[in-house]
Design an enzyme around this catalytic site. Structure first.
Site, PDB file in Angstrom:
ATOM      1  N   LYS A 159      -3.984  -1.401   7.700  1.00 24.90           N
ATOM      2  CA  LYS A 159      -5.416  -1.634   7.868  1.00 24.90           C
ATOM      3  C   LYS A 159      -5.738  -2.586   9.005  1.00 24.90           C
ATOM      4  O   LYS A 159      -6.739  -2.424   9.707  1.00 24.90           O
ATOM      5  CB  LYS A 159      -6.019  -2.166   6.567  1.00 24.90           C
ATOM      6  CG  LYS A 159      -6.020  -1.171   5.417  1.00 24.90           C
ATOM      7  CD  LYS A 159      -6.755  -1.694   4.214  1.00 24.90           C
ATOM      8  CE  LYS A 159      -8.242  -1.825   4.479  1.00 24.90           C
ATOM      9  NZ  LYS A 159      -9.002  -2.194   3.270  1.00 24.90           N
ATOM     10  N   HIS A 183      -3.686  -9.778   2.417  1.00 25.18           N
ATOM     11  CA  HIS A 183      -5.136  -9.897   2.511  1.00 25.18           C
ATOM     12  C   HIS A 183      -5.487 -11.078   3.402  1.00 25.18           C
ATOM     13  O   HIS A 183      -4.766 -12.076   3.446  1.00 25.18           O
ATOM     14  CB  HIS A 183      -5.739 -10.126   1.121  1.00 25.18           C
ATOM     15  CG  HIS A 183      -5.723  -8.901   0.262  1.00 25.18           C
ATOM     16  ND1 HIS A 183      -5.971  -8.934  -1.087  1.00 25.18           N
ATOM     17  CD2 HIS A 183      -5.473  -7.595   0.571  1.00 25.18           C
ATOM     18  CE1 HIS A 183      -5.887  -7.708  -1.582  1.00 25.18           C
ATOM     19  NE2 HIS A 183      -5.586  -6.885  -0.598  1.00 25.18           N
ATOM     20  N   HIS A 224      -1.653   3.107  -5.609  1.00 23.05           N
ATOM     21  CA  HIS A 224      -2.348   1.930  -5.099  1.00 23.05           C
ATOM     22  C   HIS A 224      -2.643   0.940  -6.212  1.00 23.05           C
ATOM     23  O   HIS A 224      -2.763  -0.274  -5.972  1.00 23.05           O
ATOM     24  CB  HIS A 224      -3.654   2.360  -4.427  1.00 23.05           C
ATOM     25  CG  HIS A 224      -4.197   1.351  -3.462  1.00 23.05           C
ATOM     26  ND1 HIS A 224      -4.795   0.174  -3.861  1.00 23.05           N
ATOM     27  CD2 HIS A 224      -4.226   1.346  -2.102  1.00 23.05           C
ATOM     28  CE1 HIS A 224      -5.171  -0.513  -2.799  1.00 23.05           C
ATOM     29  NE2 HIS A 224      -4.842   0.168  -1.719  1.00 23.05           N
ATOM     30  N   ARG A 264      -0.884  -2.593  -6.955  1.00 22.72           N
ATOM     31  CA  ARG A 264      -1.299  -3.842  -6.314  1.00 22.72           C
ATOM     32  C   ARG A 264      -2.168  -4.660  -7.262  1.00 22.72           C
ATOM     33  O   ARG A 264      -2.009  -5.881  -7.383  1.00 22.72           O
ATOM     34  CB  ARG A 264      -2.041  -3.539  -5.005  1.00 22.72           C
ATOM     35  CG  ARG A 264      -1.133  -2.966  -3.933  1.00 22.72           C
ATOM     36  CD  ARG A 264      -1.871  -2.393  -2.740  1.00 22.72           C
ATOM     37  NE  ARG A 264      -2.622  -3.384  -1.988  1.00 22.72           N
ATOM     38  CZ  ARG A 264      -2.104  -4.247  -1.128  1.00 22.72           C
ATOM     39  NH1 ARG A 264      -0.798  -4.272  -0.932  1.00 22.72           N
ATOM     40  NH2 ARG A 264      -2.877  -5.084  -0.462  1.00 22.72           N
ATOM     41  N   ARG A 307       0.841  -1.190   0.000  1.00 25.96           N
ATOM     42  CA  ARG A 307       0.000   0.000   0.000  1.00 25.96           C
ATOM     43  C   ARG A 307       0.884   1.251   0.000  1.00 25.96           C
ATOM     44  O   ARG A 307       1.924   1.273   0.667  1.00 25.96           O
ATOM     45  CB  ARG A 307      -0.930   0.009   1.213  1.00 25.96           C
ATOM     46  CG  ARG A 307      -1.952  -1.129   1.192  1.00 25.96           C
ATOM     47  CD  ARG A 307      -2.805  -1.150   2.443  1.00 25.96           C
ATOM     48  NE  ARG A 307      -3.817  -2.210   2.391  1.00 25.96           N
ATOM     49  CZ  ARG A 307      -3.594  -3.473   2.748  1.00 25.96           C
ATOM     50  NH1 ARG A 307      -2.391  -3.836   3.214  1.00 25.96           N
ATOM     51  NH2 ARG A 307      -4.552  -4.370   2.658  1.00 25.96           N
ATOM     52  N   TYR A 363      -4.932 -14.722   7.403  1.00 23.92           N
ATOM     53  CA  TYR A 363      -3.588 -14.369   6.960  1.00 23.92           C
ATOM     54  C   TYR A 363      -2.527 -14.722   7.996  1.00 23.92           C
ATOM     55  O   TYR A 363      -2.669 -14.462   9.175  1.00 23.92           O
ATOM     56  CB  TYR A 363      -3.537 -12.869   6.654  1.00 23.92           C
ATOM     57  CG  TYR A 363      -2.135 -12.348   6.508  1.00 23.92           C
ATOM     58  CD1 TYR A 363      -1.405 -12.603   5.347  1.00 23.92           C
ATOM     59  CD2 TYR A 363      -1.526 -11.641   7.536  1.00 23.92           C
ATOM     60  CE1 TYR A 363      -0.107 -12.144   5.219  1.00 23.92           C
ATOM     61  CE2 TYR A 363      -0.235 -11.176   7.415  1.00 23.92           C
ATOM     62  CZ  TYR A 363       0.477 -11.428   6.259  1.00 23.92           C
ATOM     63  OH  TYR A 363       1.759 -10.982   6.127  1.00 23.92           O
TER      64      TYR A 363
END
Length: 444
Positions: free
Chosen positions: A308, A398, A371, A374, A283, A408
């Site tokens: 995040k 993710h 971004h 990605r 990111r 994850y």
């Protein structure tokens, strides 16, 4: 007759000079508090009050029923109510003239008389009301929202938390901030959200609703509200059509971009960030705020907390990435951040990557964004280099549950990810040399 004479002296003294501390005005002080509410024949008037002049000593102008105007030597005019409760004489402040008019003062006197008729002390009643008001203010939407924000903001990315508090301060607090949170209704909240929708900010309205819901649920959990009214607004807001970040997924177009990056004429720091962005496909905020202490160039690894989810992530570094970082460390290694901004103690601007792409001639709304790299890597790694989706998704950090239900894991598929990251860097180099060697895919 006595009333007229007393009234005469009141009027005369008010017009012609300071009232003496005389007792002719005191006739009305004995007006029975529990008697009828009729105004005495020579009660106060606005003219008398406006013309009342201060004397060397405080003056009292009685209106009846215990109500009087207290004129101070400095010129202040204060309403007071004298009454008896429990066998004791008490005094109640009713405000200052002219903010509180004669009519207002009489209404407040009559309200106090009604309380006395029900054996309620007006003074104690006011104290209870004031205490309740303070308690409700302490449980206002803004107070609880800021408490919620202070508790959870440290677990969020800086950019994410700043957007939330700015959204609340700009679009919610001006209308709901002072309201007791337990009293706010769904229609009241909807009115605030409709105001945001009215300026075309549909996504902001939806996010404001979500944030308000989080605040309401926090209030419920902490015992200061009974329910979350935002849940009643399901379907009340206009739907938002989310667009994906602009990304290049055509290898030939990607080759052109990579060659353009190599020819970038901006600062060396930004150029290194541009070269690493497609290679590492993290990111943008994670790249620009990267810190040297998180890198182990000997092991070719970069470890950091995902912005995040606040989970630890590991990025295997290709030989090409390590070479770029070693060269950059000679310039910025003395600083905390790998990509320092104009103020070296702070990271590069959040707009730097997109600004650099625009400088290269790319539209960051329709062609490519920081971004978007990605999506570029996700698509080409799977469709052209045939890496397994679960390996790619783990490298993207993710949450992808597997058959065992585990989400994850930073070390999962680590060997496959190391091989993938090196193959990806090699592939990017091959693209720059000759894009014709690479099959074309349809842009999405």
């Amino acid at each position: 007759m006595r009333s007229r004479l007393t009234g005469f002296f009141v009027a005369y003294n008010v017009r012609d000079g300071p009232l003496k501390s005389g007792l002719r005005l005191g006739y009305f002080s004995g007006y029975p508090l529990n008697g009828p509410s009729a105004i005495p024949p020579m009660a106060l008037t606005d003219i008398l009050i406006r013309n009342a002049k201060p004397g060397k000593k405080p003056q009292k102008l009685f209106d009846g029923g215990g109500l009087f105007l207290y004129v101070t030597p400095s010129g202040g005019k204060l309403w007071r109510l004298k009454y008896r409760f429990g066998g004791k004489e008490r005094l109640l402040s009713l405000g200052a003239y002219p903010a509180i008019s004669l009519k207002d003062a009489r209404e407040r006197r009559d309200e106090a008389r009604k309380l006395l008729a029900h054996d309620v002390d007006p003074g104690e009643h006011r104290k209870a009301q004031k205490a309740a008001t303070l308690a409700r203010a302490a449980d206002s939407f803004e107070v609880i929202a800021r408490e919620w924000f202070a508790k959870f903001a440290p677990t969020w990315a800086e950019g994410h938390s700043s957007k939330i508090i700015q959204r609340l301060e700009r679009d919610v607090f001006p209308w709901l901030g002072a309201r007791p949170i337990a009293d706010i209704t769904a229609p009241e909240l909807l009115t605030v959200l409709r105001r945001i929708e009215g300026r075309g900010a549909l996504d902001t309205a939806l996010r404001a609703k979500q944030n308000c819901g989080q605040v309401f649920r926090y209030a419920v959990a902490s015992g200061r509200a009974e329910r979350d009214p935002s849940g009643d607004l399901r379907g009340a807001l206009a739907p938002v059509k989310h667009e994906n970040f602009a990304a290049i997924v055509d290898p030939a177009q990607l080759a052109e971009l990579l060659r353009a990056i190599d020819g970038f004429k901006g600062t060396f720091v930004v150029k290194c960030a541009l070269r690493l962005a497609p290679m590492l496909f993290v990111r943008p905020g994670e790249l620009r705020t990267a810190e040297w202490t998180a890198f182990d160039l000997e092991k070719a690894e970069w470890r950091y907390l995902v912005s995040k989810t606040k989970t630890e992530h590991l990025v295997p570094l290709s030989a090409q990435a390590v070479a770029i970082l070693r060269e950059l460390r000679a310039l910025t290694g003395q600083w905390r951040h790998v990509f320092p901004g104009r103020e070296p103690r702070k990271p590069m601007s959040s707009a730097a990557i997109n600004a650099a792409l625009r400088r290269l001639g790319y539209d960051t709304r329709t062609e490519i964004t920081g971004h978007g790299f990605r999506a570029t890597a996700r698509t080409i790694l799977h469709e052209e280099l045939h890496f397994k989706p679960e390996v790619i998704e783990h490298q993207l950090a993710h949450k992808v549950p597997d058959a065992l239900g585990t989400a994850y894991n930073r070390t999962k598929f680590l060997n496959e990810r190391r091989a993938m990251m090196q193959r990806w860097a090699d592939y990017l180099d091959e693209l720059k040399v000759d894009a014709k060697l690479v099959p074309m895919v349809n842009a999405r």
